[in-house]
Design a protein around this motif. Structure first.
Motif, PDB file in Angstrom:
ATOM      1  N   THR A  30       6.440-104.267  88.222  1.00  0.00           N
ATOM      2  CA  THR A  30       5.249-104.285  89.080  1.00  0.00           C
ATOM      3  C   THR A  30       5.591-103.826  90.494  1.00  0.00           C
ATOM      4  O   THR A  30       4.843-103.067  91.119  1.00  0.00           O
ATOM      5  CB  THR A  30       4.649-105.701  89.118  1.00  0.00           C
ATOM      6  OG1 THR A  30       4.395-106.148  87.792  1.00  0.00           O
ATOM      7  CG2 THR A  30       3.343-105.713  89.899  1.00  0.00           C
ATOM      8  N   LEU A  68       6.888-112.517  96.278  1.00  0.00           N
ATOM      9  CA  LEU A  68       5.832-112.777  95.298  1.00  0.00           C
ATOM     10  C   LEU A  68       5.949-114.189  94.727  1.00  0.00           C
ATOM     11  O   LEU A  68       4.954-114.896  94.554  1.00  0.00           O
ATOM     12  CB  LEU A  68       5.899-111.747  94.167  1.00  0.00           C
ATOM     13  CG  LEU A  68       5.738-110.277  94.575  1.00  0.00           C
ATOM     14  CD1 LEU A  68       5.878-109.380  93.359  1.00  0.00           C
ATOM     15  CD2 LEU A  68       4.401-110.034  95.278  1.00  0.00           C
ATOM     16  N   CYS A  71       4.804-116.788  97.259  1.00  0.00           N
ATOM     17  CA  CYS A  71       3.343-116.779  97.365  1.00  0.00           C
ATOM     18  C   CYS A  71       2.722-117.598  96.243  1.00  0.00           C
ATOM     19  O   CYS A  71       1.820-118.420  96.465  1.00  0.00           O
ATOM     20  CB  CYS A  71       2.824-115.339  97.333  1.00  0.00           C
ATOM     21  SG  CYS A  71       1.020-115.204  97.418  1.00  0.00           S
ATOM     22  N   GLU A  72       3.229-117.405  95.030  1.00  0.00           N
ATOM     23  CA  GLU A  72       2.699-118.140  93.882  1.00  0.00           C
ATOM     24  C   GLU A  72       3.010-119.631  93.988  1.00  0.00           C
ATOM     25  O   GLU A  72       2.186-120.481  93.620  1.00  0.00           O
ATOM     26  CB  GLU A  72       3.267-117.559  92.590  1.00  0.00           C
ATOM     27  CG  GLU A  72       2.734-116.160  92.276  1.00  0.00           C
ATOM     28  CD  GLU A  72       3.284-115.591  90.990  1.00  0.00           C
ATOM     29  OE1 GLU A  72       2.532-114.901  90.291  1.00  0.00           O
ATOM     30  OE2 GLU A  72       4.482-115.842  90.693  1.00  0.00           O
ATOM     31  N   GLY A  76      -0.923-119.137  96.005  1.00  0.00           N
ATOM     32  CA  GLY A  76      -1.631-117.891  96.283  1.00  0.00           C
ATOM     33  C   GLY A  76      -1.573-116.906  95.133  1.00  0.00           C
ATOM     34  O   GLY A  76      -0.921-117.146  94.108  1.00  0.00           O
ATOM     35  N   ASP A  77      -2.251-115.794  95.313  1.00  0.00           N
ATOM     36  CA  ASP A  77      -2.294-114.705  94.343  1.00  0.00           C
ATOM     37  C   ASP A  77      -1.199-113.702  94.697  1.00  0.00           C
ATOM     38  O   ASP A  77      -1.221-113.117  95.785  1.00  0.00           O
ATOM     39  CB  ASP A  77      -3.677-114.045  94.382  1.00  0.00           C
ATOM     40  CG  ASP A  77      -3.810-112.889  93.411  1.00  0.00           C
ATOM     41  OD1 ASP A  77      -2.837-112.589  92.686  1.00  0.00           O
ATOM     42  OD2 ASP A  77      -4.891-112.264  93.382  1.00  0.00           O
ATOM     43  N   ALA A  78      -0.252-113.481  93.799  1.00  0.00           N
ATOM     44  CA  ALA A  78       0.865-112.575  94.070  1.00  0.00           C
ATOM     45  C   ALA A  78       0.385-111.169  94.418  1.00  0.00           C
ATOM     46  O   ALA A  78       1.036-110.467  95.199  1.00  0.00           O
ATOM     47  CB  ALA A  78       1.812-112.529  92.880  1.00  0.00           C
ATOM     48  N   ALA A  79      -0.750-110.747  93.864  1.00  0.00           N
ATOM     49  CA  ALA A  79      -1.268-109.406  94.151  1.00  0.00           C
ATOM     50  C   ALA A  79      -1.568-109.248  95.640  1.00  0.00           C
ATOM     51  O   ALA A  79      -1.400-108.160  96.208  1.00  0.00           O
ATOM     52  CB  ALA A  79      -2.518-109.137  93.324  1.00  0.00           C
ATOM     53  N   GLN A  80      -2.014-110.323  96.283  1.00  0.00           N
ATOM     54  CA  GLN A  80      -2.303-110.251  97.719  1.00  0.00           C
ATOM     55  C   GLN A  80      -1.028-110.139  98.545  1.00  0.00           C
ATOM     56  O   GLN A  80      -1.048-109.627  99.665  1.00  0.00           O
ATOM     57  CB  GLN A  80      -3.108-111.465  98.162  1.00  0.00           C
ATOM     58  CG  GLN A  80      -4.553-111.465  97.667  1.00  0.00           C
ATOM     59  CD  GLN A  80      -5.413-112.479  98.381  1.00  0.00           C
ATOM     60  OE1 GLN A  80      -4.922-113.504  98.870  1.00  0.00           O
ATOM     61  NE2 GLN A  80      -6.705-112.204  98.466  1.00  0.00           N
ATOM     62  N   GLY A 211       0.324-117.051 100.792  1.00  0.00           N
ATOM     63  CA  GLY A 211      -0.199-117.974  99.790  1.00  0.00           C
ATOM     64  C   GLY A 211      -0.863-119.214 100.358  1.00  0.00           C
ATOM     65  O   GLY A 211      -1.426-120.008  99.616  1.00  0.00           O
ATOM     66  N   LYS A 293       6.721-126.112  89.851  1.00  0.00           N
ATOM     67  CA  LYS A 293       6.106-124.816  90.170  1.00  0.00           C
ATOM     68  C   LYS A 293       7.114-123.806  90.716  1.00  0.00           C
ATOM     69  O   LYS A 293       6.761-122.655  90.959  1.00  0.00           O
ATOM     70  CB  LYS A 293       4.994-125.000  91.205  1.00  0.00           C
ATOM     71  CG  LYS A 293       3.832-125.860  90.743  1.00  0.00           C
ATOM     72  CD  LYS A 293       2.784-125.969  91.849  1.00  0.00           C
ATOM     73  CE  LYS A 293       1.594-126.809  91.411  1.00  0.00           C
ATOM     74  NZ  LYS A 293       0.589-126.944  92.496  1.00  0.00           N
TER      75      LYS A 293
END
Length: 309
Positions: A30, A68, A71-72, A76-80, A211, A293
């Motif tokens: 990715t 990433l 962020c997760e 949060g959303d890793a895409a952001q 995130g 997590k």
């Protein structure tokens, strides 16, 4: 690498297995796609080509993946966080291009192929590094849709500190000034924490900021990032004298040639390995409250000390 997820009471949940190898492969693919898309056709083409040559040369992509994952962890959303993850790899690549220049480490090999200045000349290599650094801030400020502006402002501030005199640049200067001199452990740690550790720390912290992490998690992640950043450089010092250029993808033994002080030189190989392992265990320990997590960050910490390049 498959690891059992660790619960907050430090037991292994055998029913909850985290496949780190699969996670790493997916995240890296990715990231590679995002890096490729970050440098679209533009003039001057020669500059873009030099930027792409080093940015897309491969590598572990550890820094953007840390961003990433953090962020997760923060919810949060890793895409952001991807534009910031790309920005971090751009800053890292800039530092490699400049570090390899004749005025710095004067290296001919990086990631298994000729360094940027060997292909494009010193002037273009310098400018390619400059362009990647400024593009990094563009990625955060102008290409991060959906991220609250106040979070992006914090990210820009964090990157400004780590890319400048308080971080990468300051560490590089002290590194250059220390060549051929007797350096104590305190100075060596200063070099490593600034030249290498500062950017690794920024990867974790900026990802968490995007995130929406609270102050408690940010504080814990700073401790985690300091530990893995220092451990990463200790392992680099060890590999410089124990691995071949073919395995490393860069010139082996260059620290010895430059008469640089390293952890093995000060502490010996075994004590250096122990120091790295202890730092990683301490780093993982601070994430205990979020262990359910934090599997990617915990596995990434272990990966740092087990890598061979």
């Amino acid at each position: 690498m498959t690891v059992a997820a660790t619960s907050p009471d430090n037991t292994s949940g055998l029913a909850d297995i985290f496949d780190f190898k699969a996670y790493l492969a997916k995240a890296k693919a990715t990231v590679e796609q995002a890096l490729d898309q970050s440098l679209v056709p533009e003039r001057p083409e020669s500059l873009r080509e030099a930027m792409r040559y080093s940015l897309l040369a491969g590598g572990k992509r550890l820094r953007p993946i840390l961003c990433l994952a953090a962020c997760e962890l923060a919810g949060g959303d890793a895409a952001q966080a991807m534009p910031t993850a790309v920005a971090l790899e751009m800053i890292h690549t800039m530092s490699l291009i400049h570090d390899d220049l004749p005025a710095m480490d004067d290296d001919d090999l990086r990631r298994g192929r000729p360094t940027n200045h060997k292909v494009y000349g010193e002037a273009v290599a310098i400018l390619a590094g400059d362009a990647l650094l400024t593009r990094a801030f563009e990625m955060v400020a102008l290409r991060s849709p959906g991220v609250p502006p106040e979070r992006l402002l914090k990210v820009v501030g964090e990157l400004s500190l780590v890319a400048g005199a308080p971080g990468l640049v300051g560490g590089q200067v002290v590194d250059l000034e220390s060549e051929g001199k007797e350096v104590d452990l305190e100075t060596l740690e200063y070099i490593h924490l600034h030249k290498t550790g500062a950017l690794l720390s920024a990867c974790v912290i900026t990802g968490a900021m995007i995130g929406g992490a609270d102050d408690e998690l940010i504080a814990a992640l700073r401790v985690y990032a300091r530990g893995i950043g220092l451990a990463f450089q200790i392992i680099d010092d060890i590999l410089d004298i124990t691995a071949s250029s073919e395995v490393l993808g860069k010139t082996a033994g260059k620290d010895l040639i430059a008469d640089k002080t390293t952890y093995p030189k000060l502490l010996g190989l075994e004590e250096s390995r122990k120091r790295a392992a202890d730092l990683v265990q301490e780093a993982k320990g601070v994430l205990k409250p979020w262990a359910s997590k934090a599997q990617p960050l915990l596995a990434l910490a272990d990966y740092i000390t087990s890598r061979d390049r």
